[in-house]
Design an enzyme around this catalytic site. Structure first.
Site, short mmCIF file in Angstrom:
data_model
loop_
_atom_site.label_atom_id
_atom_site.label_comp_id
_atom_site.label_asym_id
_atom_site.label_seq_id
_atom_site.Cartn_x
_atom_site.Cartn_y
_atom_site.Cartn_z
N HIS A 165 7.19 14.97 18.07
CA HIS A 165 7.27 13.79 18.93
C HIS A 165 6.82 14.07 20.36
CE1 HIS A 165 10.41 13.46 15.76
NE2 HIS A 165 9.83 12.28 15.60
N SER A 223 10.60 7.29 13.76
CA SER A 223 11.21 8.08 14.85
C SER A 223 10.49 7.94 16.19
CB SER A 223 11.27 9.56 14.45
OG SER A 223 9.98 10.05 14.15
N ASP A 263 9.19 18.34 20.38
CA ASP A 263 9.90 19.12 19.36
C ASP A 263 9.04 19.50 18.16
OD1 ASP A 263 9.57 16.68 18.19
OD2 ASP A 263 11.70 16.24 17.91
#
Length: 375
Positions: A351, A45, A348
């Site tokens: 990240h 991610s 968040d």
């Protein structure tokens, strides 16, 4: 690998000590970078530009396809796990290349490279975890699967191994970050930090074998990032919160989780040094110190414009000391978002923000990309 190539790996072991001052000059001033014609990105991610949201049937608490993801730069969700750009986006910009399209975007042009990264991707296959009674998500796209995508892409765009090797000769490969989700899955299912450390050699071996694979296909310039410091992320600071002041370092990060990150990174650097001895003399594989870059941003946060009072808090989140609640994830319900993400280090809970990715990319471009000799 030739001695000069080995030097790149060896000298980068010292990179954590090279970040006393971040070069805050704009990344548009990059005259010394090699003229790469394309980028091939693998990872999770931290580098996914939209593959995850294109995998059908995924049910998850992560919502990079919803507002407020993407609000800072793209003004809409793109599947990036950030309020804006990722490190690979900033690197592409510095190389005067377009942003990488995700491999699963059937309408995209891949003239300047492909992004194979998928959020949640592990270094190890899901079978490794099932054998240890750890549930990997059904949507997991590990290194082995991303490599299959890569070879399928090459087979569709060039017709012989020599033609494919020529196609990727002048490309920059970024292989990772990998490892974080391997350890996250274990820790989230009540494995201790000590037990999770036992998976590091396996995860690093998977990374090394992946690098071997892409070099065999013709890759000549490869950056292999390490992990960022887990103990500085709100998700872990919340889950492993301790009443013992000695559990934290001078930045307020959890020592035990950062030790896990450091162990992975040290193991990876040593493995890359060994790998360098067996690779072709014209292949250059370098370590990308995401850990050192992230810590440098935290240390110089005030001078870089970040809010010193919320360095370890999520910008988009709700609840607790670190503004993170796993039951109220960013993008769901009425979860609030801070007024100025550019002043937050973390987006968040997991990240970095666009601005943190910007600052980290400046370091990586200066300390890694500028030092890669051109093919």
């Amino acid at each position: 690998m030739a001695s000069s190539s080995f030097f790149f790996v060896a000298c980068l072991l010292l990179l954590p000590f090279a970040y006393a001052n971040i070069n805050t000059t704009t990344i548009t001033n990059t005259p010394s970078l090699c003229p790469f014609k394309s980028i091939y990105q693998f990872g999770d991610s931290f580098s996914d530009t939209g593959n995850f949201l294109r995998i059908s049937g995924v049910t998850t608490s992560f919502h990079a396809d919803r507002h407020p993801y993407g609000r800072t730069y793209f003004r809409k969700p793109t599947g990036r796990f950030s309020d804006g750009r990722l490190i690979v986006d900033y690197i592409a910009f510095a190389l005067k290349l377009p942003f990488l399209a995700p491999y699963l975007d059937n309408s995209a042009s891949f003239v300047h490279g492909v992004n194979f990264a998928v959020a949640g991707a592990t270094a190890l296959d899901s079978s490794f975890f099932s054998q240890r009674h750890i549930n990997a998500p059904a949507y997991n796209v590990p290194i082995s699967a991303q490599l299959k995508w890569y070879h399928a892409h090459l087979n569709a765009t060039c017709h012989t191994p020599s033609a494919c090797a020529q196609k990727v000769r002048n490309a920059l490969f970024i292989f990772g970050e990998f490892g974080h989700d391997d350890y996250y899955n274990a820790l989230a299912q009540r494995k201790s930090v000590h037990d999770t450390r036992a998976y590091v050699p396996y995860a690093v071996d998977a990374v090394i074998n992946g690098v071997r694979d892409i070099v065999k296909s013709g890759a000549k310039r490869v950056i292999v990032p390490g992990t960022i410091p887990f103990g500085c992320l709100p998700v872990y600071l919340t889950a492993f919160r301790s009443s013992d002041p000695k559990a934290y370092d001078d930045l307020g990060c959890l020592k035990s989780l950062n030790d896990l990150s450091s162990y992975h990174n040290t193991y990876l650097m040593k493995a890359l040094s060994l790998l360098s001895k067996e690779l072709p003399s014209d292949a250059v594989v370098v370590y990308g110190d995401y850990y050192g870059a992230f810590r440098s941003v935290l240390r110089q946060a005030s001078s870089l414009g970040f809010d010193s009072g919320s360095l370890l808090k999520a910008c988009c989140g709700a609840g607790g000391v670190y503004n993170f609640d796993a039951k109220k994830m960013c993008g769901s319900g009425n979860v609030p978002v801070c007024s100025n993400p550019a002043r937050s280090v973390n987006w968040d809970g997991f990240h970095p923000t666009d601005e943190t990715n910007h600052r980290m990319s400046e370091i990586l471009i200066d300390q890694v990309l500028r030092k890669i000799t051109c093919a």
